[in-house]
Design a protein around this motif. Structure first.
Motif, PDB file in Angstrom:
ATOM      1  N   ARG A  63      72.470 -52.284  76.102  1.00 57.84           N
ATOM      2  CA  ARG A  63      73.349 -53.077  75.244  1.00 57.84           C
ATOM      3  C   ARG A  63      73.889 -52.293  74.044  1.00 57.84           C
ATOM      4  N   ASN A  64      73.793 -50.968  74.072  1.00 55.76           N
ATOM      5  CA  ASN A  64      74.416 -50.195  72.992  1.00 55.76           C
ATOM      6  C   ASN A  64      74.958 -48.884  73.541  1.00 55.76           C
ATOM      7  N   LEU A  65      75.932 -48.304  72.826  1.00 57.29           N
ATOM      8  CA  LEU A  65      76.652 -47.130  73.315  1.00 57.29           C
ATOM      9  C   LEU A  65      75.732 -45.922  73.450  1.00 57.29           C
ATOM     10  N   PHE A  66      74.866 -45.696  72.466  1.00 55.01           N
ATOM     11  CA  PHE A  66      73.974 -44.537  72.547  1.00 55.01           C
ATOM     12  C   PHE A  66      73.083 -44.620  73.778  1.00 55.01           C
ATOM     13  N   GLY A  67      72.623 -45.810  74.098  1.00 53.60           N
ATOM     14  CA  GLY A  67      71.801 -45.983  75.288  1.00 53.60           C
ATOM     15  C   GLY A  67      72.560 -45.660  76.561  1.00 53.60           C
ATOM     16  N   VAL A  68      73.817 -46.085  76.624  1.00 55.23           N
ATOM     17  CA  VAL A  68      74.653 -45.788  77.797  1.00 55.23           C
ATOM     18  C   VAL A  68      74.835 -44.282  77.953  1.00 55.23           C
ATOM     19  N   VAL A  69      75.163 -43.612  76.844  1.00 55.07           N
ATOM     20  CA  VAL A  69      75.370 -42.161  76.891  1.00 55.07           C
ATOM     21  C   VAL A  69      74.086 -41.450  77.305  1.00 55.07           C
ATOM     22  N   SER A  70      72.940 -41.888  76.770  1.00 53.41           N
ATOM     23  CA  SER A  70      71.658 -41.268  77.099  1.00 53.41           C
ATOM     24  C   SER A  70      71.343 -41.383  78.583  1.00 53.41           C
ATOM     25  N   LEU A  71      71.546 -42.559  79.142  1.00 55.73           N
ATOM     26  CA  LEU A  71      71.241 -42.758  80.557  1.00 55.73           C
ATOM     27  C   LEU A  71      72.216 -42.003  81.456  1.00 55.73           C
ATOM     28  N   LEU A  72      73.501 -41.979  81.078  1.00 52.53           N
ATOM     29  CA  LEU A  72      74.486 -41.254  81.878  1.00 52.53           C
ATOM     30  C   LEU A  72      74.206 -39.755  81.859  1.00 52.53           C
ATOM     31  N   ALA A  73      73.825 -39.233  80.705  1.00 54.51           N
ATOM     32  CA  ALA A  73      73.504 -37.809  80.610  1.00 54.51           C
ATOM     33  C   ALA A  73      72.262 -37.468  81.438  1.00 54.51           C
ATOM     34  N   THR A  74      71.240 -38.308  81.343  1.00 58.32           N
ATOM     35  CA  THR A  74      70.014 -38.073  82.115  1.00 58.32           C
ATOM     36  C   THR A  74      70.282 -38.198  83.605  1.00 58.32           C
ATOM     37  N   GLY A  75      70.998 -39.255  83.979  1.00 60.55           N
ATOM     38  CA  GLY A  75      71.320 -39.449  85.390  1.00 60.55           C
ATOM     39  C   GLY A  75      72.199 -38.345  85.940  1.00 60.55           C
ATOM     40  N   GLY A  76      73.141 -37.866  85.131  1.00 60.18           N
ATOM     41  CA  GLY A  76      74.008 -36.775  85.570  1.00 60.18           C
ATOM     42  C   GLY A  76      73.226 -35.509  85.837  1.00 60.18           C
ATOM     43  N   ALA A  77      72.257 -35.220  84.965  1.00 57.06           N
ATOM     44  CA  ALA A  77      71.436 -34.026  85.154  1.00 57.06           C
ATOM     45  C   ALA A  77      70.581 -34.139  86.415  1.00 57.06           C
ATOM     46  N   VAL A  78      70.006 -35.314  86.641  1.00 53.25           N
ATOM     47  CA  VAL A  78      69.180 -35.519  87.843  1.00 53.25           C
ATOM     48  C   VAL A  78      70.035 -35.438  89.100  1.00 53.25           C
ATOM     49  N   PHE A  79      71.228 -36.033  89.055  1.00 51.55           N
ATOM     50  CA  PHE A  79      72.111 -35.981  90.220  1.00 51.55           C
ATOM     51  C   PHE A  79      72.530 -34.546  90.524  1.00 51.55           C
ATOM     52  N   ALA A  80      72.894 -33.794  89.495  1.00 54.24           N
ATOM     53  CA  ALA A  80      73.294 -32.399  89.704  1.00 54.24           C
ATOM     54  C   ALA A  80      72.147 -31.602  90.320  1.00 54.24           C
ATOM     55  N   LEU A  81      70.932 -31.843  89.854  1.00 48.12           N
ATOM     56  CA  LEU A  81      69.770 -31.149  90.410  1.00 48.12           C
ATOM     57  C   LEU A  81      69.571 -31.508  91.872  1.00 48.12           C
ATOM     58  N   SER A  82      69.710 -32.798  92.190  1.00 49.11           N
ATOM     59  CA  SER A  82      69.471 -33.240  93.562  1.00 49.11           C
ATOM     60  C   SER A  82      70.572 -32.806  94.522  1.00 49.11           C
ATOM     61  N   TRP A  83      71.785 -32.601  94.014  1.00 50.37           N
ATOM     62  CA  TRP A  83      72.941 -32.340  94.880  1.00 50.37           C
ATOM     63  C   TRP A  83      73.259 -30.849  95.011  1.00 50.37           C
ATOM     64  N   PHE A  84      73.085 -30.107  93.933  1.00 53.79           N
ATOM     65  CA  PHE A  84      73.546 -28.719  93.923  1.00 53.79           C
ATOM     66  C   PHE A  84      72.432 -27.679  93.936  1.00 53.79           C
ATOM     67  N   ALA A  85      71.253 -28.032  93.474  1.00 54.24           N
ATOM     68  CA  ALA A  85      70.184 -27.037  93.340  1.00 54.24           C
ATOM     69  C   ALA A  85      69.539 -26.731  94.693  1.00 54.24           C
ATOM     70  N   THR A  86      68.972 -25.547  94.786  1.00 55.36           N
ATOM     71  CA  THR A  86      68.221 -25.175  95.989  1.00 55.36           C
ATOM     72  C   THR A  86      66.916 -25.954  96.045  1.00 55.36           C
ATOM     73  N   ASP A  87      66.303 -25.992  97.215  1.00 57.90           N
ATOM     74  CA  ASP A  87      65.022 -26.689  97.361  1.00 57.90           C
ATOM     75  C   ASP A  87      63.974 -26.122  96.407  1.00 57.90           C
ATOM     76  N   GLU A  88      63.968 -24.804  96.249  1.00 56.59           N
ATOM     77  CA  GLU A  88      62.971 -24.170  95.381  1.00 56.59           C
ATOM     78  C   GLU A  88      63.157 -24.595  93.933  1.00 56.59           C
ATOM     79  N   LEU A  89      64.417 -24.609  93.468  1.00 52.82           N
ATOM     80  CA  LEU A  89      64.684 -25.007  92.091  1.00 52.82           C
ATOM     81  C   LEU A  89      64.375 -26.491  91.894  1.00 52.82           C
ATOM     82  N   GLN A  90      64.719 -27.313  92.871  1.00 56.29           N
ATOM     83  CA  GLN A  90      64.398 -28.735  92.789  1.00 56.29           C
ATOM     84  C   GLN A  90      62.901 -28.951  92.627  1.00 56.29           C
TER      85      GLN A  90
END
Length: 240
Positions: free
Chosen positions: A136-163
């Motif tokens: 219910r606040n902008l900072f919370g939205v930005v925090s979750l989007l940043a965290t989710g973006g980092a996790v998605f990038a790791l799951s989609w682009f990183a090698t199995d070893e790096l994951q």
């Protein structure tokens, strides 16, 4: 259907564990982040996300009306619920916050120990997406989007070893990071700076003192750290 089966097979295929030295190094790195004040202040918001997520999940499970979640730039947060101000539902909801990061870390430790790194990453994405609907606040939205973006990038682009290495580091961070806020809470209570903490709310809801709940939080966090270590660190040690 074949495409869905392929995706499921990809997610459930166990990945090889990283070398023992990499697991131990990731543990040391996570411990350093949690121990050093500057890095802890920057990263503590991730523990707050897990903390408030624990409150929210328990509120849903106990059928309280969940009104929203707020995450603040000072790494604090609040979960707003509506329902009876007393009773088991309120008690369990208040109890869930401080134990949530450690229990999430313990669950993650089991998944990475079994090689299910991709499942862990996608479970985190699903949980973050569900939580995003409640922010219910902008900072919370930005925090979750940043965290989710980092996790998605790791799951989609990183090698199995790096994951695998990053997943171990994240789990270690939750296990270590679940402990420090409890000591911080106790210090604040000694200085009368946390009169409405979860422990104090629980004391008002039950016949047990706030100190009992701090001990309980610490017991869960310590047990999760020990169990997570047993799961993730192979024995006997082979550092080659």
């Amino acid at each position: 259907m074949e495409s869905l089966n392929e995706v499921w097979a990809h997610l459930t295929t166990a990945q090889q564990d990283p070398p023992t030295w990499a697991i131990l190094l990731s543990a040391l790195a996570a411990l350093g982040v949690v121990s050093y004040s500057t890095s802890w202040h920057i990263s503590r918001g991730l523990v707050t996300i897990a903390h408030e997520g624990g409150h929210a999940l328990m509120a849903v499970l106990t059928r309280r009306k969940l009104q929203g979640i707020r995450l603040h730039s000072d790494t604090s947060g609040v979960t707003l619920t509506r329902g009876k101000p007393t009773g088991p539902g309120m008690i369990l909801t208040a109890l869930a916050g401080y134990v949530a990061p450690s229990l999430l870390g313990l669950g993650g430790a089991w998944l990475v120990s079994e090689g299910y790194v991709r499942i862990l990453l996608w479970l985190v994405l699903v949980l973050l997406a569900c939580m995003l609907l409640l922010i219910r606040n902008l900072f919370g939205v930005v925090s979750l989007l940043a965290t989710g973006g980092a996790v998605f990038a790791l799951s989609w682009f990183a090698t199995d070893e790096l994951q695998a290495v990053c997943a171990h580091a994240a789990v270690w961070f939750l296990l270590f990071g679940g402990v420090r806020p409890i000591f911080e809470l106790q210090r604040k209570r000694r200085g009368n700076r946390a009169p409405d903490s979860d422990a104090d709310q629980l004391a008002r809801l039950t016949f047990l003192p706030a100190g009992f709940y701090i001990f309980f939080f610490l017991l869960v966090a310590g047990a999760s750290l020990v169990a997570g270590t047993v799961l993730m660190v192979p024995w006997p040690l082979d550092l080659i």
